[in-house]
Design a protein around this motif. Sequence first.
Motif, PDB file in Angstrom:
ATOM      1  N   THR A 124       7.108   7.251   7.025  1.00  0.00           N
ATOM      2  CA  THR A 124       7.290   8.662   6.668  1.00  0.00           C
ATOM      3  C   THR A 124       8.645   9.118   7.200  1.00  0.00           C
ATOM      4  OG1 THR A 124       4.925   8.969   7.134  1.00  0.00           O
ATOM      5  CG2 THR A 124       6.256  10.956   6.824  1.00  0.00           C
ATOM      6  N   TYR A 129       3.784  18.137  11.521  1.00  0.00           N
ATOM      7  CA  TYR A 129       3.769  17.229  10.356  1.00  0.00           C
ATOM      8  C   TYR A 129       3.365  15.830  10.818  1.00  0.00           C
ATOM      9  CZ  TYR A 129       5.097  15.978   5.588  1.00  0.00           C
ATOM     10  OH  TYR A 129       5.076  15.582   4.270  1.00  0.00           O
ATOM     11  N   VAL A 130       2.298  15.324  10.252  1.00  0.00           N
ATOM     12  CA  VAL A 130       1.801  14.003  10.636  1.00  0.00           C
ATOM     13  C   VAL A 130       2.674  12.926   9.988  1.00  0.00           C
ATOM     14  CG1 VAL A 130      -0.170  12.450  10.511  1.00  0.00           C
ATOM     15  CG2 VAL A 130      -0.539  14.901  10.842  1.00  0.00           C
ATOM     16  N   SER A 131       3.003  11.900  10.746  1.00  0.00           N
ATOM     17  CA  SER A 131       3.914  10.882  10.215  1.00  0.00           C
ATOM     18  C   SER A 131       3.586   9.492  10.748  1.00  0.00           C
ATOM     19  CB  SER A 131       5.355  11.193  10.636  1.00  0.00           C
ATOM     20  OG  SER A 131       5.704  12.509  10.323  1.00  0.00           O
ATOM     21  N   ALA A 153      11.727   8.260   5.391  1.00  0.00           N
ATOM     22  CA  ALA A 153      11.964   9.123   4.230  1.00  0.00           C
ATOM     23  C   ALA A 153      12.561  10.459   4.653  1.00  0.00           C
ATOM     24  CB  ALA A 153      10.649   9.343   3.476  1.00  0.00           C
ATOM     25  N   VAL A 154      11.967  11.095   5.654  1.00  0.00           N
ATOM     26  CA  VAL A 154      12.397  12.465   5.982  1.00  0.00           C
ATOM     27  C   VAL A 154      13.648  12.488   6.867  1.00  0.00           C
ATOM     28  CG1 VAL A 154      10.076  13.420   5.714  1.00  0.00           C
ATOM     29  CG2 VAL A 154      10.842  12.678   7.988  1.00  0.00           C
ATOM     30  N   ILE A 156      11.449   1.935   1.776  1.00  0.00           N
ATOM     31  CA  ILE A 156      11.013   2.047   3.172  1.00  0.00           C
ATOM     32  C   ILE A 156      10.724   0.650   3.738  1.00  0.00           C
ATOM     33  CG2 ILE A 156      10.120   4.401   3.020  1.00  0.00           C
ATOM     34  CD1 ILE A 156       7.361   3.265   2.385  1.00  0.00           C
ATOM     35  N   ALA A 201       7.838   9.271  -0.267  1.00  0.00           N
ATOM     36  CA  ALA A 201       7.204   8.046   0.251  1.00  0.00           C
ATOM     37  C   ALA A 201       5.713   8.315   0.399  1.00  0.00           C
ATOM     38  CB  ALA A 201       7.815   7.672   1.593  1.00  0.00           C
ATOM     39  N   ASP A 206      -7.027   8.809   5.428  1.00  0.00           N
ATOM     40  CA  ASP A 206      -6.382   9.912   4.711  1.00  0.00           C
ATOM     41  C   ASP A 206      -6.760   9.963   3.228  1.00  0.00           C
ATOM     42  OD1 ASP A 206      -4.835  10.608   7.008  1.00  0.00           O
ATOM     43  OD2 ASP A 206      -3.400   9.009   6.521  1.00  0.00           O
ATOM     44  N   GLU A 265       0.840  -1.200   0.000  1.00  0.00           N
ATOM     45  CA  GLU A 265       0.000   0.000   0.000  1.00  0.00           C
ATOM     46  C   GLU A 265       0.878   1.255   0.000  1.00  0.00           C
ATOM     47  OE1 GLU A 265      -2.695  -0.029   3.251  1.00  0.00           O
ATOM     48  OE2 GLU A 265      -4.169   1.183   2.191  1.00  0.00           O
ATOM     49  N   TRP A 266       1.998   1.190   0.707  1.00  0.00           N
ATOM     50  CA  TRP A 266       2.895   2.335   0.788  1.00  0.00           C
ATOM     51  C   TRP A 266       4.027   2.151  -0.218  1.00  0.00           C
ATOM     52  CZ3 TRP A 266       3.662   2.694   6.859  1.00  0.00           C
ATOM     53  CH2 TRP A 266       2.419   3.026   7.443  1.00  0.00           C
ATOM     54  N   GLN A 267       4.210   3.144  -1.056  1.00  0.00           N
ATOM     55  CA  GLN A 267       5.230   3.088  -2.102  1.00  0.00           C
ATOM     56  C   GLN A 267       6.109   4.329  -2.044  1.00  0.00           C
ATOM     57  OE1 GLN A 267       5.729   0.655  -4.441  1.00  0.00           O
ATOM     58  NE2 GLN A 267       4.120  -0.599  -3.547  1.00  0.00           N
ATOM     59  N   VAL A 268       7.263   4.243  -2.680  1.00  0.00           N
ATOM     60  CA  VAL A 268       8.081   5.437  -2.885  1.00  0.00           C
ATOM     61  C   VAL A 268       7.976   5.783  -4.365  1.00  0.00           C
ATOM     62  CG1 VAL A 268      10.388   6.427  -2.746  1.00  0.00           C
ATOM     63  CG2 VAL A 268       9.638   4.788  -1.008  1.00  0.00           C
ATOM     64  N   VAL A 282       2.890   7.421   2.011  1.00  0.00           N
ATOM     65  CA  VAL A 282       2.461   6.754   3.249  1.00  0.00           C
ATOM     66  C   VAL A 282       1.131   7.363   3.659  1.00  0.00           C
ATOM     67  CG1 VAL A 282       3.022   6.421   5.692  1.00  0.00           C
ATOM     68  CG2 VAL A 282       4.857   6.379   3.989  1.00  0.00           C
ATOM     69  N   LEU A 328      -1.255  15.171   5.905  1.00  0.00           N
ATOM     70  CA  LEU A 328      -1.018  13.864   5.276  1.00  0.00           C
ATOM     71  C   LEU A 328       0.399  13.392   5.595  1.00  0.00           C
ATOM     72  CD1 LEU A 328      -2.636  14.417   1.778  1.00  0.00           C
ATOM     73  CD2 LEU A 328      -3.212  12.578   3.375  1.00  0.00           C
ATOM     74  N   PRO A 329       0.558  12.111   5.905  1.00  0.00           N
ATOM     75  CA  PRO A 329       1.872  11.610   6.348  1.00  0.00           C
ATOM     76  C   PRO A 329       2.821  11.228   5.212  1.00  0.00           C
ATOM     77  CG  PRO A 329       0.222   9.893   6.604  1.00  0.00           C
ATOM     78  CD  PRO A 329      -0.506  11.103   6.058  1.00  0.00           C
ATOM     79  N   LEU A 330       2.797  11.965   4.108  1.00  0.00           N
ATOM     80  CA  LEU A 330       3.722  11.657   3.005  1.00  0.00           C
ATOM     81  C   LEU A 330       5.142  12.057   3.407  1.00  0.00           C
ATOM     82  CD1 LEU A 330       1.709  12.921  -0.103  1.00  0.00           C
ATOM     83  CD2 LEU A 330       1.428  10.836   1.233  1.00  0.00           C
ATOM     84  N   GLY A 331       6.110  11.330   2.893  1.00  0.00           N
ATOM     85  CA  GLY A 331       7.487  11.586   3.317  1.00  0.00           C
ATOM     86  C   GLY A 331       8.417  11.898   2.162  1.00  0.00           C
ATOM     87  N   PRO A 332       8.760  13.170   1.942  1.00  0.00           N
ATOM     88  CA  PRO A 332       9.792  13.449   0.931  1.00  0.00           C
ATOM     89  C   PRO A 332      11.084  12.741   1.317  1.00  0.00           C
ATOM     90  CG  PRO A 332       8.884  15.489   1.872  1.00  0.00           C
ATOM     91  CD  PRO A 332       8.369  14.365   2.696  1.00  0.00           C
ATOM     92  N   GLN A 335      -3.024   6.369   5.635  1.00  0.00           N
ATOM     93  CA  GLN A 335      -3.985   5.410   6.179  1.00  0.00           C
ATOM     94  C   GLN A 335      -5.298   5.560   5.429  1.00  0.00           C
ATOM     95  OE1 GLN A 335      -2.880   3.203   7.998  1.00  0.00           O
ATOM     96  NE2 GLN A 335      -1.819   3.847   9.847  1.00  0.00           N
TER      97      GLN A 335
END
Lengths: 374, 390
Positions: free
Chosen positions: B147, B141-143, B150-151, B167, A246, A253, A234-237, A248, A309-313, A250
Amino acid sequence: MPSGSCAAGQSREAAIRPLHDVAIVEAYALDAPLGLRLAGGLAGRIAADLGARVVKLVPQGGDPLDRVAPFIGGTSTVAAFLNAGKQIVLEDDEALARQLAEADATILDCGLHAGLADLADLPAVVAVLSLFKPGAVHGPASAFTVAALGGLLDMVGDPEREPLRLGGHQMAYSTGLAAYAGLAAALCKPKVAGRPAPETVQVSMLDTVVWLNWKSAPFVASAPALTRAGAAAEWQVVRCADGWIALVYQDADWRALCDMVDDPRLRAPCFLDRAERLRRAGEVTQIIAERFLSRNRKELHAAALARRLPLGPVWSPEDLVADAQNVSRGLFATVDLGEGVEAAMPRLPVIWGGRIFTPDAPAPVRREAMADSP
Amino acid sequence: MNSAPLHGCRVLDLGIITAGAATSALLADMGAEVIKVESPSYRDPFRLWTAGDPAAQAGGVPPFFRATNRNKTSISLDLKHEAGRAAFLRLVAESDLVVENFRRGVLDRLGLGYEALRTANPEIILASISSQGETGPDAAYVSYGSTLEAVAGLAWMTGYPEGPPTISGRDVNYPDQVVALFAAGMIATAWRARRDGAGGTHLDMSQRELTSFLCGEAFLSAGSETASARTGNEQAPHRLQDCFCDRDGDWVAVTIDDAEVDGLCRLLGVQAMLSDAEIKTELRVWIAERPASEAVPALAAAGIAAAMVHNGKSLLGQQHRLWDSALARAEDGGLLKGFPFQLAEAPLRIECDAPGVGSHTAEILMRIAGYSRDEVAALARDGIIEVAGE
């Protein structure tokens, strides 16, 4: 060197670091596995940052960590990271016995621990590091093969390809965290005649890995074994204009993610159902990736922050040294590695009553420990 | 006499899911009295996650909650209500520690920020575990764990060569696991220092910062020519390291150092002057021709580190042979989280199963906060507290 910062008006007593009264010796057998040197090194680094006087004994030929890449200006960054704040002393039998006799606690690998002639001369608190449970019979092993046995390799990467390790030295360093936690617990026991109460902390890397990877164990007997999901996860980069992000999120969201991506294909009613999204994970990821290709990480970071949103650069270490969050919290100190080389050293990741414990630069190797910590 | 290291330490556990609740679980394992605080209107989300377990779906304790909350007691009080808040602060006055990992701002909005806690008990230690830390532009920042990979720099370093950053994913969420180890160590240190006169304090622990710390050396070479991104399973200073597929489709992890190359070449029947890439190809072919059960001992006999890659089920077969206490069993045989380390003099043990919501509400309010039975009954009647079975 700086010995920690403190807020204006704080008393001198309040600025004393929490382990200021503890002396720790770190030592390893000549043939100790690298993973145990790294694990003990991290536990010792944490203790040093917290104010303990940490003396690390190294062989006459030099610290084996000095030969671990990557290097900068001829210095091993691994050694520089782990040795910060410690006294590095050349080892001989006499030095080891003398240091152990003066210490409150020691961090040893199981090989050295087993080889010490008289365990009675050890400090009260002993943390013994091993790759496997004490007394286990096993062949040659490394942190990588321990990650394999602990099921963690199996959880990362693409199912069509080989299992994948986490970057850096995560197995060793997480074992170091476990070792420090055990050491800290042992030091909490009420003192006996002014000295720490006796305790032996047994830290096995494989136990630590299994503990970290607990969710892959069969908590639900009827469920299939978990494994790495790769493109079906479900979670991809995914790619963006200047790198990767990333993906990420739920289930809750999903609508906010649709708003952020702003592509009509994602708003199809079928995608409101998480099970359907999972079945078509590749398609969902592809749509999002197409839209993100025109936006850079900073834009996506701001948009994710605004929508909670918990997205991760995916930031690189270079990005992170200059990152506004890290700068505002003083995560990195500039240290002098010698010969004009300066580098960014991460501090201990805790702000303690408003104080940060600034790491010291790696100290030169000595023949004798200094009497008092800096 | 109880020799557990944290005997006499009382913890109010507002921790949820993994990061907070697992930290408090470790404190309980070390001997602290850990009181899990939930609310009539808010549960630890792990209580709702059945993970497809038939017993949990039938009303039993869900497996992940049970695994992470053994060795604790439970109280349920409504912190959004004045009387519930007052009850919590009376407990704070009699406690040593509060552990929380809510979103930033939640504790302050409840009127239970560090200053409020310190007013109730100047010696209290508040351990805040957050994604990004208490302060800074990203504090809100929600994580989730991945997440943070990544950061924080870990994803940048993880991945196949020339492939994308990778990840650990939702079934591992590595930063959520390691933070409990780190936070428990910091909290024990703060409790010891307080006992020796350091006073109460607020520990601000950022999972993102911890994740970066665990990549520490990467920052020392950041931006230099020696900085490398993803190298797959290869890792200096090892000469060769990777996983290879055996005859039956199982994977074998192998690490080879310089000193072992000659032995490997003898085992493979090839010349030692081959390039590393050629040796790796020969090893891949050799392992593909035999089962792991044959390859691993042969490699070990040549002095080479090798192991079959296990999954979450098969690793159980190694318990008591290669590992011991990382997972434990409840009396009914159910799996529980065990311990990442063990103490020889004061062994960590599972003393009790995870509690039901509010199992100990009445007892705790009377014993610790000094409420009378009638006052407890009134709070229950008003819906401010939840008493199990009522």
